[in-house]
Design a protein around this motif. Structure first.
Motif, PDB file in Angstrom:
ATOM      1  N   CYS A 106      -2.091 -25.729  70.612  1.00 45.15           N
ATOM      2  CA  CYS A 106      -3.528 -25.625  70.860  1.00 45.15           C
ATOM      3  C   CYS A 106      -4.073 -27.017  71.163  1.00 45.15           C
ATOM      4  O   CYS A 106      -3.662 -28.000  70.547  1.00 45.15           O
ATOM      5  N   HIS A 112      -7.628 -24.254  67.306  1.00 49.10           N
ATOM      6  CA  HIS A 112      -6.492 -23.814  66.507  1.00 49.10           C
ATOM      7  C   HIS A 112      -6.292 -22.331  66.789  1.00 49.10           C
ATOM      8  O   HIS A 112      -7.154 -21.678  67.381  1.00 49.10           O
ATOM      9  N   GLY A 113      -5.164 -21.779  66.366  1.00 49.61           N
ATOM     10  CA  GLY A 113      -4.992 -20.353  66.598  1.00 49.61           C
ATOM     11  C   GLY A 113      -3.588 -19.885  66.337  1.00 49.61           C
ATOM     12  O   GLY A 113      -2.680 -20.656  66.003  1.00 49.61           O
ATOM     13  N   SER A 153      -2.167 -14.615  70.480  1.00 49.17           N
ATOM     14  CA  SER A 153      -3.592 -14.300  70.409  1.00 49.17           C
ATOM     15  C   SER A 153      -4.453 -15.427  70.938  1.00 49.17           C
ATOM     16  O   SER A 153      -5.656 -15.258  71.112  1.00 49.17           O
ATOM     17  N   CYS A 190      -6.079 -19.491  71.277  1.00 45.07           N
ATOM     18  CA  CYS A 190      -6.679 -20.525  70.447  1.00 45.07           C
ATOM     19  C   CYS A 190      -8.190 -20.318  70.360  1.00 45.07           C
ATOM     20  O   CYS A 190      -8.825 -19.868  71.312  1.00 45.07           O
ATOM     21  N   LEU A 191      -8.730 -20.714  69.195  1.00 49.08           N
ATOM     22  CA  LEU A 191     -10.163 -20.620  68.937  1.00 49.08           C
ATOM     23  C   LEU A 191     -10.681 -21.975  68.499  1.00 49.08           C
ATOM     24  O   LEU A 191      -9.903 -22.850  68.078  1.00 49.08           O
TER      25      LEU A 191
END
Length: 775
Positions: A208, A213-214, A220, A222-223
């Motif tokens: 990421c 992060h993720g 799924s 990264c956020l």
């Protein structure tokens, strides 16, 4: 699987229908699997009702064609065979991999691909020797990838987004071709906003970016690391989510050394702007999810609709990326500020301050909007464009494929307030301009479109802007503000063909003329048969054939007749196709087809041979004597000294005296056979009956030498003798009128000439520049 008279149906173990063939024209009599692997449904008379080769999903086999405008769709996953987000599209020039409509790879990019851009792609196929994009009914190869011979081969778009060609032998399956090889170029290799790094073993390493992060293990994506930020969902998404206009917006920096798969295939939405302007563009566009900004050029790229993986770019790059984020009003976990009952405490001070703050904020926003409106009005007055302009007048609708949209102010600055005019015609005037990135452009300021709506205008511009060919002038952008309509084209530094062909400058050599003729023919062939929507130019003439370096010919103004209203079109067709280029069907109100352009091209081809206008006085020509002009032939010339050259060409063809037709400035530098080829092709193109004229693909093949020359049908060329006589009559009337210092306009008053109405239109002495060009 069940086979009935209605077709094939496939159900699961519980009897739920999963797939079936579409509604058929008649009852099914039999199902047949051919030796090539084509599954065919036949009626009782053995007529084909449905076949699997015409309805591909993710794979084609040897013997199957994937035509232009059709697609392969990858499966959602290796275990889910429903349609996924990746597709392979066949265009008129390439095979293209796309994700949610965004291009991420082209077959011609591959190092093993050989490309011949002289032809238009019609379909893709594989055979025992390789992968091919074919044109010219399968006789011309546009793109080829040569592979080791194999008798059984398939081409498949995998669920991973890679296009794979495999062959089968006694040892099993073997991979012959893979595209793209670099998996980091695939949009979702590392999930949404995952950072993809290609290591030495060509296996992608996912991580990421900073500030994110993720869960990369389950793809799924990264956020934002800071839980006070959330990622927006594009406004055209079918999912529910926060919209960028419902919260305050922030931008999370990705940093340098990163890139995005779509940047190489897209144009910046703005040039020469600062980072703040670029971010403001994204903030005001709810479909924009992020930007990439080039510090060296001020170019602004936007990421729209869907976010894929980020590419780690180890090379030198001045791009820096930013991801749009929405600022949450409360922490997502709901902690902090809650009482023992789980309900949130609201501070007393906030109850007092928030209404006051909101009031002052509204006042401040009101003053800001008022100030921007006043500034916009002052700019409008300074630039002299209508007060009805609105910078957001096109934001109310979305048209896929629309070229770059310019503001009127941008183009006014680029052209120094439309200072340098380089052309004028029926649609308006053309000005030379320079964009902020130093690109020189030609800006056409259209003045004759009446009150056509913005959306109709932009819909047609989207069609025109999607057409790309080496022999068509590229539309780089447009402007539609208020009643203003402007088109931005690439700049052609050698001007139009008429200036070079008929001017007093250096003479065009024969090879240059042949290249111009061939390039023009290829451009028309693409308009007629290579586009998703056939385009008839309706005004092919030297003024609309522009030249670039090394006399590369490009056709301009294609598709512009579609911008006219029905009322304007009916008026314009009586004036279009100026003297010498009008096909007979224009004058008889017969149906207009692509063969109308073929006729005009034939007339242009005769002018390329002779180096002079088809309707020309001796005094206007360059050193034309009787031996070269055919002055001894009374049917093609008159005492007035005017020559109707197409009739002279017909007479010289009948006598086999082709060299009599050549531009006298080329004396001794062209052979009999070379002139014969062009004259015969031209005469075939100007047959009176449209059905006898060849199509432009055939014309290209004859000019290239890949097809035998056609033989002109003399019975379909006799109308040239009638035109020749009328031309002589009109020229004598003109001479008499000139002696009285009058200008003759036969189309203005029927009583001024005894020439029939169609001839008055055909022999109108209004110049081509007054009517429709150059543009």
């Amino acid at each position: 699987m069940t086979l009935t008279a209605k077709g094939i149906s496939i159900s699961d173990e519980d009897g739920n229908l999963k797939w079936s063939t579409p509604s058929l024209d008649s009852g099914v009599g039999a199902l047949q699997l051919t030796e090539m692997g084509n599954l065919v449904l036949l009626d009782q008379f053995n007529n084909t009702l449905w076949e699997s080769f015409q309805h591909p999903t993710d794979t084609i086999v040897i013997g199957q064609q994937l035509n232009v405008g059709t697609f392969l769709y990858g499966a959602a996953s290796d275990n889910d065979f429903s349609t996924g987000d990746y597709r392979l599209a066949i265009s008129g020039s390439d095979a293209i991999l796309q994700w949610h409509g965004q291009t991420y790879w082209k077959l011609s990019m591959d190092t093993s691909a050989f490309t011949n851009s002289n032809y238009i792609v019609e379909y893709m196929a594989i055979n025992r020797t390789g992968l091919y994009l074919f044109g010219l009914n399968g006789s011309a190869v546009v793109v080829q990838v040569v592979l080791s011979p194999s008798d059984f081969r398939i081409a498949n778009l995998g669920s991973s987004g890679q296009f794979i060609v495999r062959s089968y032998s006694s040892t099993g399956w073997k991979q012959d071709f893979l595209g793209p090889v670099d998996t980091c170029l695939i949009p979702l290799t590392c999930g949404k906003l995952g950072l993809c790094t290609d290591d030495a073993s060509s296996n992608p390493v996912c991580s990421c970016p900073s500030n994110f992060h993720g869960g990369l293990q389950n793809m799924s994506g990264c956020l934002p690391s800071d839980s006070s930020f959330s990622l927006p969902i594009a406004c055209n998404s079918t999912k529910n989510g926060l919209q960028s206009n419902s919260s305050s917006v922030a931008y999370l920096r990705l940093g340098y050394g990163m890139d995005y798969f779509a940047n190489i295939f897209s144009e910046p939405v703005k040039f020469g702007v600062n980072l703040t302007v670029c971010q403001d563009l994204c903030s005001g566009n709810c479909s924009c999810l992020g930007i990439f900004y080039d510090n060296s050029t001020g170019s602004c790229y936007v990421l729209e609709d869907q976010l894929g993986s980020i590419i780690s770019n180890t090379g030198q790059s001045s791009l820096v990326g930013y991801i749009k984020a929405l600022v949450r009003s409360t922490p997502p976990d709901g902690k902090g500020g809650n009482n023992s009952n789980g309900t949130r405490k609201f501070p007393t001070a906030a109850l007092v301050l928030l209404p006051c703050t909101g009031f002052f904020l509204l006042v401040a926003v009101g003053f800001l909007l008022w100030g921007r409106w006043r500034l916009s009005k002052r700019r409008d007055i300074k630039l002299g464009h209508p007060s009805s302009f609105s910078s957001g007048d096109l934001d109310a609708f979305y048209i896929p494929g629309l070229p770059k949209r310019f503001d009127y102010e941008e183009l006014a600055v680029a052209t120094d307030n439309f200072k340098t005019q380089i052309g004028a015609g029926g649609f308006g005037s053309v000005y030379r301009g320079t964009l902020p990135d130093k690109t020189v452009v030609a800006v056409k300021k259209i003045t004759n479109l009446g009150v056509q709506g913005k959306k109709d205008f932009c819909t047609e511009i989207a069609i025109i802007g999607s057409i790309h060919h080496a022999n068509l002038v590229k539309l780089k952008g447009f402007c539609a503000q208020g009643r203003q309509r402007l088109l931005v084209y690439e700049y052609m530094n050698r001007g139009s063909l008429d200036r070079t062909l008929f001017g007093s400058g250096p003479v065009l050599e024969w090879q240059e003329r042949l290249d111009i003729a061939l390039g023009t023919a290829r451009g028309l062939a693409y308009l007629h048969s290579g586009c998703e929507q056939k385009i008839i130019h309706c005004d092919v003439k030297p003024e609309n054939i522009l030249l670039h370096d090394q006399c590369q010919a490009k056709i301009s103004d294609f598709g512009l007749s579609k911008l006219l209203s029905p009322e304007q079109s009916s008026l314009f067709t009586t004036m279009r196709g100026t003297r010498g280029y009008l096909a007979p069907e224009w004058l008889t109100n017969a149906a207009i087809s692509e063969k109308t352009d073929v006729y005009s091209f034939g007339m242009v081809l005769l002018e390329v041979v002779s180096g002079r206008k088809n309707c020309l006085t001796r005094s206007q020509s360059h050193s034309v004597d009787d031996s070269n002009s055919g002055g001894g032939h009374s049917s093609s010339s008159s005492g007035s000294g005017l020559i109707y050259f197409p009739l002279l060409a017909l007479e010289m063809h009948e006598q086999g005296k082709y060299l009599e037709l050549v531009d006298p400035r080329l004396e001794g530098r062209v052979t009999y056979e070379e002139v014969e080829k062009l004259v015969r092709v031209a005469l075939c193109c100007v047959h009176e009956e449209p059905g006898l004229r060849p199509n432009m693909v055939t014309v290209v093949s004859m000019l290239e030498g890949g097809m035998p020359l056609c033989q002109p049908r003399l019975e379909s060329l006799n109308f040239l003798r009638f035109y020749g006589r009328r031309f002589s009559e009109a020229s004598m009337i003109e001479e008499e009128t000139e002696q009285n210092d009058l200008v003759l306009y036969p189309q203005a008053n029927a009583s001024t000439s005894s020439t029939p109405s169609d001839s008055r239109i055909y022999y109108s002495y209004v110049s081509s520049q007054q009517i429709s060009g150059p543009r």
